[in-house]
Design an enzyme around this catalytic site. Structure first.
Site, PDB file in Angstrom:
ATOM      1  N   LYS A 199      30.603  75.182 -23.892  1.00  0.00           N
ATOM      2  CA  LYS A 199      29.851  74.323 -22.967  1.00  0.00           C
ATOM      3  C   LYS A 199      29.083  73.235 -23.741  1.00  0.00           C
ATOM      4  CE  LYS A 199      27.631  72.834 -19.409  1.00  0.00           C
ATOM      5  NZ  LYS A 199      28.280  72.089 -18.349  1.00  0.00           N
ATOM      6  N   CYS A 219      22.215  67.834 -18.106  1.00  0.00           N
ATOM      7  CA  CYS A 219      23.184  68.417 -19.040  1.00  0.00           C
ATOM      8  C   CYS A 219      23.371  67.571 -20.293  1.00  0.00           C
ATOM      9  CB  CYS A 219      24.519  68.601 -18.328  1.00  0.00           C
ATOM     10  SG  CYS A 219      24.437  69.834 -17.019  1.00  0.00           S
TER      11      CYS A 219
HETATM   12  N1  LIG Z   1      23.552  70.775 -12.207  1.00  0.00           N
HETATM   13  C1  LIG Z   1      24.690  70.734 -12.870  1.00  0.00           C
HETATM   14  O1  LIG Z   1      25.551  69.916 -12.615  1.00  0.00           O
HETATM   15  C2  LIG Z   1      24.982  71.745 -13.974  1.00  0.00           C
HETATM   16  C3  LIG Z   1      26.279  71.780 -14.496  1.00  0.00           C
HETATM   17  C4  LIG Z   1      26.559  72.731 -15.469  1.00  0.00           C
HETATM   18  C5  LIG Z   1      25.565  73.589 -15.926  1.00  0.00           C
HETATM   19  N2  LIG Z   1      24.309  73.517 -15.399  1.00  0.00           N
HETATM   20  C6  LIG Z   1      23.316  74.449 -15.908  1.00  0.00           C
HETATM   21  O2  LIG Z   1      23.067  75.422 -14.899  1.00  0.00           O
HETATM   22  C7  LIG Z   1      21.705  75.853 -14.975  1.00  0.00           C
HETATM   23  C8  LIG Z   1      21.049  75.659 -13.618  1.00  0.00           C
HETATM   24  O3  LIG Z   1      21.064  74.275 -13.331  1.00  0.00           O
HETATM   25  P1  LIG Z   1      20.781  73.702 -11.875  1.00  0.00           P
HETATM   26  O4  LIG Z   1      21.211  72.271 -11.925  1.00  0.00           O
HETATM   27  O5  LIG Z   1      21.361  74.591 -10.844  1.00  0.00           O
HETATM   28  O6  LIG Z   1      19.188  73.807 -11.835  1.00  0.00           O
HETATM   29  P2  LIG Z   1      18.223  73.555 -10.563  1.00  0.00           P
HETATM   30  O7  LIG Z   1      16.938  73.111 -11.106  1.00  0.00           O
HETATM   31  O8  LIG Z   1      18.937  72.727  -9.538  1.00  0.00           O
HETATM   32  O9  LIG Z   1      18.067  75.002  -9.935  1.00  0.00           O
HETATM   33  C9  LIG Z   1      17.515  76.068 -10.597  1.00  0.00           C
HETATM   34  C10 LIG Z   1      16.768  76.919  -9.604  1.00  0.00           C
HETATM   35  O10 LIG Z   1      16.288  78.070 -10.317  1.00  0.00           O
HETATM   36  C11 LIG Z   1      15.008  78.395  -9.787  1.00  0.00           C
HETATM   37  N3  LIG Z   1      14.308  79.245 -10.757  1.00  0.00           N
HETATM   38  C12 LIG Z   1      13.566  78.892 -11.831  1.00  0.00           C
HETATM   39  N4  LIG Z   1      13.143  79.976 -12.501  1.00  0.00           N
HETATM   40  C13 LIG Z   1      13.625  81.056 -11.826  1.00  0.00           C
HETATM   41  C14 LIG Z   1      13.535  82.456 -12.011  1.00  0.00           C
HETATM   42  N5  LIG Z   1      12.887  82.960 -13.056  1.00  0.00           N
HETATM   43  N6  LIG Z   1      14.139  83.262 -11.120  1.00  0.00           N
HETATM   44  C15 LIG Z   1      14.812  82.757 -10.056  1.00  0.00           C
HETATM   45  N7  LIG Z   1      14.928  81.428  -9.830  1.00  0.00           N
HETATM   46  C16 LIG Z   1      14.356  80.593 -10.709  1.00  0.00           C
HETATM   47  C17 LIG Z   1      14.339  77.074  -9.507  1.00  0.00           C
HETATM   48  O11 LIG Z   1      13.305  77.186  -8.572  1.00  0.00           O
HETATM   49  C18 LIG Z   1      15.542  76.252  -8.984  1.00  0.00           C
HETATM   50  O12 LIG Z   1      15.629  76.316  -7.562  1.00  0.00           O
HETATM   51  C19 LIG Z   1      21.047  75.035 -16.090  1.00  0.00           C
HETATM   52  O13 LIG Z   1      21.099  75.750 -17.291  1.00  0.00           O
HETATM   53  C20 LIG Z   1      21.962  73.816 -16.190  1.00  0.00           C
HETATM   54  O14 LIG Z   1      21.922  73.245 -17.466  1.00  0.00           O
HETATM   55  C21 LIG Z   1      24.003  72.621 -14.424  1.00  0.00           C
END
Ligand SMILES: NC(=O)c1ccc[n+]([C@@H]2O[C@H](COP(=O)([O-])OP(=O)(O)OC[C@H]3O[C@@H](n4cnc5c(N)ncnc54)[C@H](O)[C@@H]3O)[C@@H](O)[C@H]2O)c1
Length: 444
Positions: free
Chosen positions: A215, A269
């Site tokens: 990744k 990202c």
């Molecule tokens: N958004 C993308 O396109 C994408 C793509 C690939 C990978 N990622 C990775 O995926 C992961 C999540 O990204 P995202 O974009 O979904 O983030 P986001 O901020 O949209 O959502 C994360 C959610 O997790 C919640 N949260 C925080 N701490 C928590 C806990 N301890 N327990 C339960 N919930 C909790 C937050 O309130 C939030 O609603 C990250 O590591 C990101 O780098 C994201």
């Protein structure tokens, strides 16, 4: 392994589509989020993020009773962690004079700790959050083993990176190839079986640290490639060349594929993940570090361009079109457009921002317009920062009477220059030094 109930921790751009897709495939899913607004919104049958098609899938998952939400995890067969992994805003590491960002792994730590009381023999735990190499084995595994259960023996543990494209998440979740890295081959197999519930792309088993590195390598490669495109845009301006033309000609070579320059690199990202390599091995990553510097410097390059066109920015009015980190999404995280706006303000300009994807954005010190017309009305200059389709299709003949501005800077090569110039605008583009080109052409 049978999966009757899955607990998804983190209901954001990744967790919510994943949870509702599992629910749509007949599995009972408990979605967990620590943000009360997220839980309340979902309990009211609505969603808190913009992603095409997501509302329908979530609504039917909630209606079917397969998806329920809660602030706390419960016992389940599988725990899937999709919480944020940003970097710390206010602290840095340093190596050999190079300051680097530090991963903020607090959400992964607390989500893993929240699973502890619910963890049972035979469970599968999957980390999906993008994480520094060895997070699964060095951070997640020791926390889970505080339960007295042994990872790889009593329960399975995997890392599986999410590689979906915002705007296409629901389709890519199903169609993309999926890498599943287990801390043992049996864990990888259990992860494989889990994703086989809905993934139609190939599911490839490997070890957890390889999956983490896959990744990070993907996003770091993008970052370095964008950095070279951005550097080319600066060189093109110096030499009086149109970088967009030069790139399209270079890309006619069968083995060259130069990406597009722009106002910088943002999002959760690509502008974050390369730091996970730099932080964990600063002595081995001078190139990755330098690419981050180039891309983080690009908003300054944009502001210099605005100054070349307007002179001093003191008391100048600028309409900025777009604040999202990329086209046609509502995600403002780490957006270079935000940085450009702040830098313009520092130079004394008044900036009005029109971001049609985020009408409710409430960002400190940023004046959000309520319509395109109100953003451009009194502007001295229009700055085109994000290639939203809605902007590329603006008809200059329809807006020319609605704005004072006669100058536009296009940072993303998204406008039909001739059409705009025919309607009385002077168009400058990032990576093109109009004055130098005009001089050169007259000497040919
Ligand atoms: N958004 C993308 O396109 C994408 C793509 C690939 C990978 N990622 C990775 O995926 C992961 C999540 O990204 P995202 O974009 O979904 O983030 P986001 O901020 O949209 O959502 C994360 C959610 O997790 C919640 N949260 C925080 N701490 C928590 C806990 N301890 N327990 C339960 N919930 C909790 C937050 O309130 C939030 O609603 C990250 O590591 C990101 O780098 C994201």
């Amino acid at each position: 392994m049978k999966f009757q109930k899955i607990c998804v921790l983190g209901l954001g751009y990744i967790g919510l589509p994943t949870a509702s897709t599992f629910a749509a495939h007949g599995i009972k899913v408990l979605g967990v989020d620590t943000n009360p607004h997220v839980i309340e919104t979902l309990q009211n049958g609505s969603i808190h993020i913009h992603e095409p098609g997501l509302r329908t899938v979530v609504e039917s998952a909630l209606d079917s009773g397969n998806l329920t939400v809660s602030p706390r995890p419960e016992e389940a067969d599988v725990f899937l962690i999709a919480v944020p992994t940003p970097f710390y805003e206010d602290s840095h590491g340093e190596y050999d004079g190079r300051k680097y960002r530090l991963a903020d792994m607090r959400a992964v730590t607390s989500a893993t700790e929240a699973i502890l009381p619910c963890l049972r023999k035979g469970n599968l735990v999957v980390l999906e959050s993008t994480s520094p190499p060895r997070t699964t084995v060095d951070l997640v595994k020791p926390i889970l083993e505080r339960s007295g259960l042994k990872a790889g023996i009593d329960f399975h543990l995997c890392y599986s990176p999410e590689r979906v494209l915002p705007g296409q998440i629901l389709r890519e979740l199903i169609e993309n190839a999926r890498v599943v890295g287990g801390i043992t081959p049996e864990s990888a197999k259990a992860g494989h079986d889990l994703y086989a519930t809905f993934v139609k792309g190939e599911i490839i088993e490997t070890d957890a640290t390889t999956a983490e590195m896959v990744k990070l390598m993907e996003n770091t490669t993008r970052d370095v490639n964008i950095a070279i495109a951005n550097e080319f845009s600066r060189l093109a301006e110096k030499f009086g060349v149109d970088v967009w033309e030069a790139i399209s000609l270079a890309n006619r070579h069968p083995r060259i594929n130069i990406l597009s320059p722009g106002p910088g690199v943002g999002g959760h990202c690509i502008s974050v993940d390369p730091w996970f390599f730099v932080e964990t091995a600063p002595e081995l990553t001078p190139l990755i570090y330098q690419a981050r510097q180039v891309n983080d410097g690009q908003p300054h390059f944009v502001v210099e361009k605005v100054k070349q066109v307007l002179g001093s920015l003191k008391d100048k009015k600028i309409a900025a079109l777009g604040l999202a980190y990329k086209p046609d999404v509502d995600d403002l995280r780490e957006s270079p457009a935000t940085q450009v706006v702040h830098l313009l303000q520092k130079e004394g300009a008044t900036v009005k921002v029109w971001e049609p994807f985020k009408l409710d954005a409430n960002i400190q010190d940023i004046d959000m317009a309520t319509s395109l017309d109100s953003a451009i009305q009194d502007a001295d200059l229009i700055l085109f920062l994000v290639k939203h389709t809605e902007f590329t299709t603006i008809k200059p003949e329809e807006i020319s009477s609605k704005t004072r501005a006669r100058v536009i800077i296009d940072c993303v090569n998204g406008l039909n220059t001739i059409q705009w110039e025919n309607n009385g605008f002077t168009v400058y583009r990032l990576g093109v030094n109009n004055l130098k080109i005009a001089n050169q052409q007259s000497q040919i």
